[in-house]
Design an enzyme around this catalytic site. Structure first.
Site, PDB file in Angstrom:
ATOM      1  N   TYR A   1       9.154  -8.133   1.630  1.00 25.16           N
ATOM      2  CA  TYR A   1       7.689  -7.659   0.931  1.00 25.16           C
ATOM      3  C   TYR A   1       6.388  -8.854   1.370  1.00 25.16           C
ATOM      4  O   TYR A   1       6.831  -9.756   1.383  1.00 25.16           O
ATOM      5  CB  TYR A   1       7.539  -7.295  -0.416  1.00 25.16           C
ATOM      6  CG  TYR A   1       8.847  -6.071  -1.017  1.00 25.16           C
ATOM      7  CD1 TYR A   1       9.013  -5.232   0.183  1.00 25.16           C
ATOM      8  CD2 TYR A   1       8.710  -6.431  -1.969  1.00 25.16           C
ATOM      9  CE1 TYR A   1      10.040  -4.644  -0.291  1.00 25.16           C
ATOM     10  CE2 TYR A   1       9.831  -5.321  -2.812  1.00 25.16           C
ATOM     11  CZ  TYR A   1      10.121  -4.478  -2.030  1.00 25.16           C
ATOM     12  OH  TYR A   1      11.231  -3.228  -2.158  1.00 25.16           O
TER      13      TYR A   1
ATOM     14  N   LYS B   1      -3.466  10.584 -11.204  1.00 22.31           N
ATOM     15  CA  LYS B   1      -4.651  10.225 -10.966  1.00 22.31           C
ATOM     16  C   LYS B   1      -5.093  11.195  -9.553  1.00 22.31           C
ATOM     17  O   LYS B   1      -6.223  10.694  -9.357  1.00 22.31           O
ATOM     18  CB  LYS B   1      -4.954   8.811 -11.029  1.00 22.31           C
ATOM     19  CG  LYS B   1      -3.918   7.881 -10.095  1.00 22.31           C
ATOM     20  CD  LYS B   1      -4.388   6.696 -10.730  1.00 22.31           C
ATOM     21  CE  LYS B   1      -3.339   6.028  -9.417  1.00 22.31           C
ATOM     22  NZ  LYS B   1      -3.393   4.033  -9.765  1.00 22.31           N
TER      23      LYS B   1
ATOM     24  N   GLN C   1      -1.537  -1.711 -16.510  1.00 22.32           N
ATOM     25  CA  GLN C   1      -0.238  -0.376 -16.552  1.00 22.32           C
ATOM     26  C   GLN C   1       1.121  -0.625 -16.792  1.00 22.32           C
ATOM     27  O   GLN C   1       1.373   0.538 -17.364  1.00 22.32           O
ATOM     28  CB  GLN C   1      -0.625  -0.667 -14.967  1.00 22.32           C
ATOM     29  CG  GLN C   1      -1.340   0.611 -13.977  1.00 22.32           C
ATOM     30  CD  GLN C   1      -1.593   0.207 -12.991  1.00 22.32           C
ATOM     31  OE1 GLN C   1      -1.016  -0.678 -12.112  1.00 22.32           O
ATOM     32  NE2 GLN C   1      -2.292   0.929 -11.930  1.00 22.32           N
TER      33      GLN C   1
HETATM   34  P1  NDP Z   1       5.905   3.532  -8.695  1.00 24.09           P
HETATM   35  O1  NDP Z   1       6.145   4.930  -8.551  1.00 24.09           O
HETATM   36  O2  NDP Z   1       6.287   2.971 -10.416  1.00 24.09           O
HETATM   37  O3  NDP Z   1       4.488   3.385  -8.068  1.00 24.09           O
HETATM   38  C1  NDP Z   1       4.112   1.753  -8.563  1.00 24.09           C
HETATM   39  C2  NDP Z   1       2.131   2.142  -8.356  1.00 24.09           C
HETATM   40  O4  NDP Z   1       1.942   3.138  -9.099  1.00 24.09           O
HETATM   41  C3  NDP Z   1       1.440   1.038  -8.949  1.00 24.09           C
HETATM   42  O5  NDP Z   1       1.357  -0.297  -7.925  1.00 24.09           O
HETATM   43  C4  NDP Z   1      -0.042   1.650  -9.068  1.00 24.09           C
HETATM   44  O6  NDP Z   1      -0.769   1.350  -8.091  1.00 24.09           O
HETATM   45  C5  NDP Z   1       0.178   2.935  -9.479  1.00 24.09           C
HETATM   46  N1  NDP Z   1       0.879   2.684 -11.180  1.00 24.09           N
HETATM   47  C6  NDP Z   1       1.834   2.393 -12.088  1.00 24.09           C
HETATM   48  N2  NDP Z   1       1.487   2.357 -13.420  1.00 24.09           N
HETATM   49  C7  NDP Z   1       0.225   3.272 -13.498  1.00 24.09           C
HETATM   50  C8  NDP Z   1      -0.164   4.009 -14.202  1.00 24.09           C
HETATM   51  N3  NDP Z   1       0.334   3.384 -15.414  1.00 24.09           N
HETATM   52  N4  NDP Z   1      -1.340   4.399 -14.531  1.00 24.09           N
HETATM   53  C9  NDP Z   1      -1.680   4.533 -13.302  1.00 24.09           C
HETATM   54  N5  NDP Z   1      -1.448   4.292 -11.666  1.00 24.09           N
HETATM   55  C10 NDP Z   1      -0.168   3.743 -11.983  1.00 24.09           C
HETATM   56  O7  NDP Z   1       6.817   2.166  -8.015  1.00 24.09           O
HETATM   57  P2  NDP Z   1       6.210   1.440  -6.640  1.00 24.09           P
HETATM   58  O8  NDP Z   1       6.483   2.695  -5.298  1.00 24.09           O
HETATM   59  O9  NDP Z   1       5.955   0.541  -6.471  1.00 24.09           O
HETATM   60  O10 NDP Z   1       8.207   0.662  -6.510  1.00 24.09           O
HETATM   61  C11 NDP Z   1       8.536  -0.094  -7.672  1.00 24.09           C
HETATM   62  C12 NDP Z   1       9.058  -0.972  -6.809  1.00 24.09           C
HETATM   63  O11 NDP Z   1      10.373  -0.176  -6.521  1.00 24.09           O
HETATM   64  C13 NDP Z   1       8.926  -1.795  -5.906  1.00 24.09           C
HETATM   65  O12 NDP Z   1       8.428  -2.827  -5.988  1.00 24.09           O
HETATM   66  C14 NDP Z   1      10.192  -2.159  -5.229  1.00 24.09           C
HETATM   67  O13 NDP Z   1      10.974  -3.386  -6.115  1.00 24.09           O
HETATM   68  C15 NDP Z   1      10.666  -1.226  -5.109  1.00 24.09           C
HETATM   69  N6  NDP Z   1      10.914  -0.668  -3.723  1.00 24.09           N
HETATM   70  C16 NDP Z   1      12.561   0.325  -3.280  1.00 24.09           C
HETATM   71  C17 NDP Z   1      12.095   0.098  -1.898  1.00 24.09           C
HETATM   72  C18 NDP Z   1      14.170   0.163  -1.190  1.00 24.09           C
HETATM   73  O14 NDP Z   1      13.683   0.470  -0.408  1.00 24.09           O
HETATM   74  N7  NDP Z   1      14.546  -0.302  -1.982  1.00 24.09           N
HETATM   75  C19 NDP Z   1      11.299   0.857  -1.272  1.00 24.09           C
HETATM   76  C20 NDP Z   1       9.922   0.757  -2.555  1.00 24.09           C
HETATM   77  C21 NDP Z   1       9.525   0.173  -3.558  1.00 24.09           C
HETATM   78  P3  NDP Z   1      -2.286   1.717  -7.830  1.00 24.09           P
HETATM   79  O15 NDP Z   1      -2.952   0.762  -8.921  1.00 24.09           O
HETATM   80  O16 NDP Z   1      -2.743   0.641  -6.247  1.00 24.09           O
HETATM   81  O17 NDP Z   1      -2.347   2.817  -7.668  1.00 24.09           O
END
Ligand code: NDP
Length: 335
Positions: free
Chosen positions: A55, A217, A292
């Site tokens: 990351y 959103k 969030q």
């Molecule tokens: P999510 O599906 O939870 O998306 C998170 C994103 O959604 C945030 O960064 C934010 O982005 C938006 N968000 C979060 N809360 C809210 C809210 N309340 N209202 C509106 N928008 C919101 O998960 P991620 O895709 O971030 O993945 C989570 C974790 O999973 C990673 O950090 C990692 O630890 C793991 N992961 C593992 C992988 C693997 O291959 N093993 C691959 C991918 C992830 P923004 O504000 O920028 O729009």
């Protein structure tokens, strides 16, 4: 406060909402916001944190290490991963060879500022390294005390079974799988879940909000909101593109009245949906701002009625991915 669940059938308890820092720390968000997010997570009762060496090309681990400095180590569960290329991306800076696993764990511990991680995960399956070599290296990492538990990510059911068999021969076991899972991406249900459950492994699921798309959103035919992942030029925009078709965004809008009727916000509904399944040990949520997390943790402990689950299925209809063939690791190691 956030509820705890056992990580699979292991004795380790983790917060059912775990904070992950892919695409955010060391990249999309400034360091001070990243640190505020981690401190907010702790204040809200989240004690489990997921990261990976890859990351932000190792910066995410550094930021997390800084944010957690001074916390009581026994009160934290720290997860990281190895596989994808890091650093100068030399031929051995990638994969699940003994060399890269041993160097990988040492680098992760240094950046995280800790003597051990709770969970060390194979970020993908490595077709170029014999599985015996990989599992022996993980066994030695556990014996050295540098990782307490071992898991995998995005392995197929057959790979999980073969890995678990070798692990048993070597005196340890795989406790978890980390797959993508959300109301929009259900490809693990047919094969990966039954095999993992039989073998005592929990699912810690990534992108439970489909990277923010299930927050509702993003509106079909409209520009994404400023500051959102879909506007992030450092990588977020490319990653979320897979979810940004008008067809998917329109289907997601149909969830809004269902969330409102259940007394939940859309992010809460999305997280509660994955936590509804008892094979899920944790939802790995991302957050680019502390607010969030404040909203998202309220999904802990929520139970959705059967008719709400059915209404979600009906609303999303054909846009849901279910093909088990979509669980896969790259055929060749990335260079
Ligand atoms: P999510 O599906 O939870 O998306 C998170 C994103 O959604 C945030 O960064 C934010 O982005 C938006 N968000 C979060 N809360 C809210 C809210 N309340 N209202 C509106 N928008 C919101 O998960 P991620 O895709 O971030 O993945 C989570 C974790 O999973 C990673 O950090 C990692 O630890 C793991 N992961 C593992 C992988 C693997 O291959 N093993 C691959 C991918 C992830 P923004 O504000 O920028 O729009």
């Amino acid at each position: 406060m956030v509820a705890y669940r056992h990580l699979g059938s292991s004795g380790l308890k983790i917060t059912e909402i775990t904070y992950g820092n892919w695409l955010t720390h060391g990249s999309q968000v400034e360091a001070d916001t990243a640190i505020q997010c981690v401190h907010t997570a702790l204040d809200l009762g989240i004690t489990s944190f997921d990261t990976a060496d890859v990351y932000a090309n190792t910066r995410a681990e550094e930021v997390l290490g800084r944010a957690l400095a001074g916390q009581r180590r026994e009160g934290l569960e720290i997860f990281t991963k190895v596989y994808w290329p890091i650093g100068p991306k030399g031929p051995n800076d990638v994969g699940l060879s003994r060399k890269h696993i041993m160097e990988g764990i040492n680098g992760s511990l240094r950046r995280l500022g800790t003597d051990y991680v709770d969970l060390y995960q194979a970020h993908r399956y490595d077709y170029e390294t014999p599985l015996e070599e990989t599992m022996q290296a993980f066994a030695d990492v556990v014996r050295s005390g540098k990782a307490l538990y071992i898991g995998v990510s995005e392995w197929t059911a057959d790979q999980i079974r073969a890995g678990q068999e070798l692990a048993a021969q070597m005196g340890f076991r795989l406790v978890s799988n980390q797959p993508q899972y959300s109301a929009l991406w259900r490809v693990i249900e047919e094969r990966v879940v039954p095999v993992s459950t039989e073998l005592g492994m929990g699912q810690i699921v990534w992108s439970p909000m489909a990277e923010g798309v299930l927050s509702g959103k993003y509106l079909p035919g409209r520009q994404p909101p400023a500051g959102s992942r879909a506007t992030d030029d450092k990588g977020g925009k490319d990653m979320i593109a897979r979810w940004m078709s008008d067809e998917v965004l329109a289907a997601v809008q149909k969830l809004k009245p269902i969330a409102a009727d259940a007394g939940l916000t859309m992010p809460q509904l999305a997280i509660a949906w994955v936590l509804q399944h008892d094979y899920v040990s944790a939802a790995l949520v991302g957050a680019s701002r502390p607010e969030q997390l404040v909203e998202n943790v309220k999904a802990s402990g929520v139970r959705l009625d059967g008719d709400v689950m059915e209404a979600i299925d009906t609303a999303l209809g054909e846009v849901v991915a279910r093909d088990p063939g979509l669980t896969r690791s790259p055929d060749k190691r990335p260079a």
